[in-house]
Motif scaffolding. Structure first.
Motif, PDB file in Angstrom:
ATOM      1  N   ASP A  79       0.836  -1.197   0.000  1.00 38.57           N
ATOM      2  CA  ASP A  79       0.000   0.000   0.000  1.00 38.57           C
ATOM      3  C   ASP A  79       0.872   1.249   0.000  1.00 38.57           C
ATOM      4  O   ASP A  79       0.604   2.221  -0.714  1.00 38.57           O
ATOM      5  CB  ASP A  79      -0.922  -0.014   1.217  1.00 38.57           C
ATOM      6  CG  ASP A  79      -1.798   1.225   1.306  1.00 38.57           C
ATOM      7  OD1 ASP A  79      -2.445   1.581   0.307  1.00 38.57           O
ATOM      8  OD2 ASP A  79      -1.827   1.856   2.383  1.00 38.57           O
ATOM      9  N   VAL A  86     -14.079   1.830  -9.777  1.00 40.53           N
ATOM     10  CA  VAL A  86     -13.301   0.967  -8.911  1.00 40.53           C
ATOM     11  C   VAL A  86     -12.348   0.073  -9.704  1.00 40.53           C
ATOM     12  O   VAL A  86     -11.219  -0.193  -9.268  1.00 40.53           O
ATOM     13  CB  VAL A  86     -14.213   0.104  -8.002  1.00 40.53           C
ATOM     14  CG1 VAL A  86     -15.095  -0.841  -8.808  1.00 40.53           C
ATOM     15  CG2 VAL A  86     -13.384  -0.676  -6.988  1.00 40.53           C
ATOM     16  N   ARG A 100      -9.448   2.186 -10.559  1.00 34.07           N
ATOM     17  CA  ARG A 100      -8.644   2.449  -9.363  1.00 34.07           C
ATOM     18  C   ARG A 100      -7.813   1.224  -8.988  1.00 34.07           C
ATOM     19  O   ARG A 100      -6.664   1.349  -8.557  1.00 34.07           O
ATOM     20  CB  ARG A 100      -9.540   2.845  -8.184  1.00 34.07           C
ATOM     21  CG  ARG A 100     -10.218   4.191  -8.325  1.00 34.07           C
ATOM     22  CD  ARG A 100     -10.673   4.724  -6.974  1.00 34.07           C
ATOM     23  NE  ARG A 100     -11.488   3.789  -6.221  1.00 34.07           N
ATOM     24  CZ  ARG A 100     -12.804   3.665  -6.332  1.00 34.07           C
ATOM     25  NH1 ARG A 100     -13.478   4.431  -7.201  1.00 34.07           N
ATOM     26  NH2 ARG A 100     -13.472   2.801  -5.588  1.00 34.07           N
ATOM     27  N   ALA A 101      -8.390   0.043  -9.147  1.00 32.61           N
ATOM     28  CA  ALA A 101      -7.653  -1.182  -8.841  1.00 32.61           C
ATOM     29  C   ALA A 101      -6.438  -1.324  -9.747  1.00 32.61           C
ATOM     30  O   ALA A 101      -5.343  -1.697  -9.295  1.00 32.61           O
ATOM     31  CB  ALA A 101      -8.574  -2.393  -8.987  1.00 32.61           C
ATOM     32  N   ARG A 130      -3.829   1.438  -8.660  1.00 32.17           N
ATOM     33  CA  ARG A 130      -3.100   1.158  -7.425  1.00 32.17           C
ATOM     34  C   ARG A 130      -1.992   0.146  -7.655  1.00 32.17           C
ATOM     35  O   ARG A 130      -0.897   0.269  -7.102  1.00 32.17           O
ATOM     36  CB  ARG A 130      -4.058   0.635  -6.339  1.00 32.17           C
ATOM     37  CG  ARG A 130      -5.072   1.622  -5.792  1.00 32.17           C
ATOM     38  CD  ARG A 130      -4.447   2.838  -5.130  1.00 32.17           C
ATOM     39  NE  ARG A 130      -3.454   2.537  -4.120  1.00 32.17           N
ATOM     40  CZ  ARG A 130      -3.699   2.231  -2.850  1.00 32.17           C
ATOM     41  NH1 ARG A 130      -4.951   2.155  -2.427  1.00 32.17           N
ATOM     42  NH2 ARG A 130      -2.717   2.011  -2.007  1.00 32.17           N
ATOM     43  N   GLU A 137      -8.319  -2.547  -2.958  1.00 32.85           N
ATOM     44  CA  GLU A 137      -9.221  -1.533  -3.506  1.00 32.85           C
ATOM     45  C   GLU A 137     -10.661  -2.052  -3.551  1.00 32.85           C
ATOM     46  O   GLU A 137     -11.606  -1.335  -3.186  1.00 32.85           O
ATOM     47  CB  GLU A 137      -8.751  -1.122  -4.900  1.00 32.85           C
ATOM     48  CG  GLU A 137      -9.411   0.134  -5.437  1.00 32.85           C
ATOM     49  CD  GLU A 137      -9.117   1.371  -4.598  1.00 32.85           C
ATOM     50  OE1 GLU A 137     -10.022   2.228  -4.492  1.00 32.85           O
ATOM     51  OE2 GLU A 137      -7.998   1.491  -4.053  1.00 32.85           O
ATOM     52  N   TYR A 138     -10.839  -3.288  -3.977  1.00 36.10           N
ATOM     53  CA  TYR A 138     -12.192  -3.855  -4.036  1.00 36.10           C
ATOM     54  C   TYR A 138     -12.745  -4.118  -2.637  1.00 36.10           C
ATOM     55  O   TYR A 138     -13.955  -3.995  -2.410  1.00 36.10           O
ATOM     56  CB  TYR A 138     -12.205  -5.132  -4.878  1.00 36.10           C
ATOM     57  CG  TYR A 138     -12.562  -4.871  -6.317  1.00 36.10           C
ATOM     58  CD1 TYR A 138     -13.874  -4.969  -6.772  1.00 36.10           C
ATOM     59  CD2 TYR A 138     -11.586  -4.481  -7.229  1.00 36.10           C
ATOM     60  CE1 TYR A 138     -14.204  -4.708  -8.081  1.00 36.10           C
ATOM     61  CE2 TYR A 138     -11.914  -4.218  -8.555  1.00 36.10           C
ATOM     62  CZ  TYR A 138     -13.222  -4.329  -8.979  1.00 36.10           C
ATOM     63  OH  TYR A 138     -13.550  -4.062 -10.290  1.00 36.10           O
ATOM     64  N   GLU A 187     -12.278  -2.272  -0.039  1.00 39.78           N
ATOM     65  CA  GLU A 187     -12.805  -0.987   0.417  1.00 39.78           C
ATOM     66  C   GLU A 187     -14.124  -0.659  -0.277  1.00 39.78           C
ATOM     67  O   GLU A 187     -15.082  -0.205   0.355  1.00 39.78           O
ATOM     68  CB  GLU A 187     -11.781   0.116   0.157  1.00 39.78           C
ATOM     69  CG  GLU A 187     -12.211   1.489   0.647  1.00 39.78           C
ATOM     70  CD  GLU A 187     -11.143   2.538   0.467  1.00 39.78           C
ATOM     71  OE1 GLU A 187     -11.467   3.734   0.584  1.00 39.78           O
ATOM     72  OE2 GLU A 187      -9.970   2.179   0.199  1.00 39.78           O
ATOM     73  N   GLN A 188     -14.186  -0.909  -1.576  1.00 37.38           N
ATOM     74  CA  GLN A 188     -15.402  -0.629  -2.338  1.00 37.38           C
ATOM     75  C   GLN A 188     -16.570  -1.489  -1.851  1.00 37.38           C
ATOM     76  O   GLN A 188     -17.707  -1.014  -1.739  1.00 37.38           O
ATOM     77  CB  GLN A 188     -15.154  -0.892  -3.823  1.00 37.38           C
ATOM     78  CG  GLN A 188     -16.367  -0.749  -4.724  1.00 37.38           C
ATOM     79  CD  GLN A 188     -16.774   0.692  -4.951  1.00 37.38           C
ATOM     80  OE1 GLN A 188     -15.976   1.602  -4.721  1.00 37.38           O
ATOM     81  NE2 GLN A 188     -17.999   0.910  -5.411  1.00 37.38           N
TER      82      GLN A 188
END
Length: 438
Positions: free
Chosen positions: A218, A245, A248-249, A252, A287-288, A290-291
């Motif tokens: 991270d 998302v 974003r994945a 990241r 990321e997923y 968190e989503q």
């Protein structure tokens, strides 16, 4: 009546999978190939007992390919095998393994530049007919020679000697052909067993390394998004579709590679011997998670699933090849995302098949900034594969390399990467070193 053996077998499985995770999720500073060269050189210098007067480095083609275009971390921008070996010999700490360059000083960097200016201080040659991952360093000083050989795995020292005294391994066996002893725990890796482990297995034996993977990867991903590293693939993606998302994945994961391929000094937790694969298996899952609003325990279990799937798929290919390993890690990430979304084991398996049927066979032409773009493409394919699987769609047996089961498909793709792409690997290297003119 005999007692059922399932709990005992489950206990064995859980211990084995935690063992795999602990073996896989080690820390590395920078791209693992130049770091492995630096580690071998640092160990050779320590064995010699003094700063070398000269270095001879012999490497397999895959090591040369993966060191050629990346920045050596903590080197003030230096690249190449000569820089990695010299900095490792001058300032490396062999006890730190893949974090060997963590404590180098500005004086060490200046000394490295000085030595590299000396004609012939560090010579490099291609060694043929050896494992894909092979490094040999001979350090010379005051009439003495220290020799270190690493093969099969980045920290697997198969031979070490000072002059005529063998300290590790054996001169009677060809150190170039000595193989790393396989861990039998890997034989238990199957997709169904991995899903069962994620569902209800005892992960406590691997919790520490999983938590460390989340924290380290991270951090380097955020560094890649906050500053201009490499080709800025992650920053480009995030600027385009920040509210998506899936994008974003991809961003990241790519951002972590942007930073580490260009010399960022932050450590990463690797998978399958690769920081890029460690990042790819981790960041899309974070990321997923968190989503989707999943709790931390489920995130850790999803990450374990991702890492183990990556190790399982990559196990058929081997340490280094012309097959881009981030595809294996993306299979893991896609499987974990499907699991967090409530997918069945059939849908999780279909996610892996769909990913391999799409981007299986992306070529590895060395570690470099464009690895971030390949990560983005692989993660995109994994997310598409998951979406298709959740909708009951997918690639079917007999279509290309897709077989009847997920295990057979993994094995068929692995065979292509391990055997079918051998000649491809040779030709890629020939082009990169200028031996072949296109």
């Amino acid at each position: 009546m005999a007692q059922p053996q399932a709990p005992f077998c489950t206990d064995i499985r859980d211990r084995a999978f935690c063992e795999v995770l602990n073996e896989e999720l080690v820390c590395a500073l920078g791209c693992t190939e130049p770091i492995a060269v630096a580690y071998a050189a640092a160990l050779a210098a320590r064995t010699l007992g003094t700063e070398p007067e000269s270095l001879e480095v012999g490497c397999s083609g895959n090591i040369i390919k993966n060191v050629k275009s990346v920045t050596v971390p903590n080197s003030d921008g230096m690249q190449g095998i000569e820089a990695a070996a010299t900095l490792g010999a001058v300032g490396g700490n062999a006890d730190s393994a893949l974090e060997v360059l963590e404590t180098v000083s500005t004086a060490d960097i200046a000394r490295t530049r000085e030595l590299l200016e000396r004609p012939g201080f560090c010579t490099v040659e291609l060694v043929e007919d050896v494992p894909n991952l092979y490094i040999k360093v001979c350090a010379h000083a005051s009439g003495h020679t220290a020799e270190v050989v690493i093969a099969e795995h980045h920290t697997n020292v198969v031979f070490r000697a000072l002059d005529d005294a063998t300290l590790e391994g054996s001169r009677e066996a060809d150190p170039a052909l000595m193989e790393h002893e396989a861990n039998p725990a890997y034989d238990m890796l199957k997709i169904d067993a991995i899903i069962d482990f994620a569902d209800s297995g005892d992960i406590e034996g691997a919790r520490e390394v999983l938590e460390r993977q989340l924290a380290l990867n991270d951090a380097i991903s955020r560094e890649g998004l906050e500053h201009a590293w490499g080709a800025e693939v992650g920053r480009t993606l995030l600027a385009c579709r920040e509210n998506d998302v899936a994008c974003r994945a991809r961003a990241r994961a790519a951002a972590g590679s942007d930073a580490r391929m260009s010399g960022c000094a932050l450590p990463v937790a690797i998978v399958c011997g690769s920081g890029n694969q460690g990042i790819t298996a981790c960041m899309p899952v974070m990321e997923y998670a968190e989503q989707l609003g999943v709790d931390h325990e489920k995130l850790v279990r999803a990450l374990a699933l991702s890492d183990l799937v990556a190790a399982h798929v990559k196990g058929y290919i081997g340490a280094l090849s012309a097959f881009c390993g981030v595809v294996c890690a993306a299979c893991g990430a896609g499987a974990a995302i499907c699991w967090m979304r409530g997918g069945t084991r059939e849908q999780i398996g279909a996610t892996i098949v769909n990913t391999l049927g799409n981007v299986g066979g992306i070529v590895c032409d060395g570690a470099k900034p464009s690895c971030a773009a390949k990560i983005s493409a692989a993660v995109d394919a994994a997310i598409l594969g998951c979406d298709m699987a959740m909708a009951g769609r997918g690639f079917r047996a007999g279509e290309g390399l897709v077989q009847k089961t997920v295990e057979e498909t993994i094995e068929s793709m692995g065979y292509v990467g391990r055997v079918g792409m051998k000649e491809t690997d040779v030709e890629i290297l020939n082009i990169m070193i200028g031996k072949t003119r296109v």
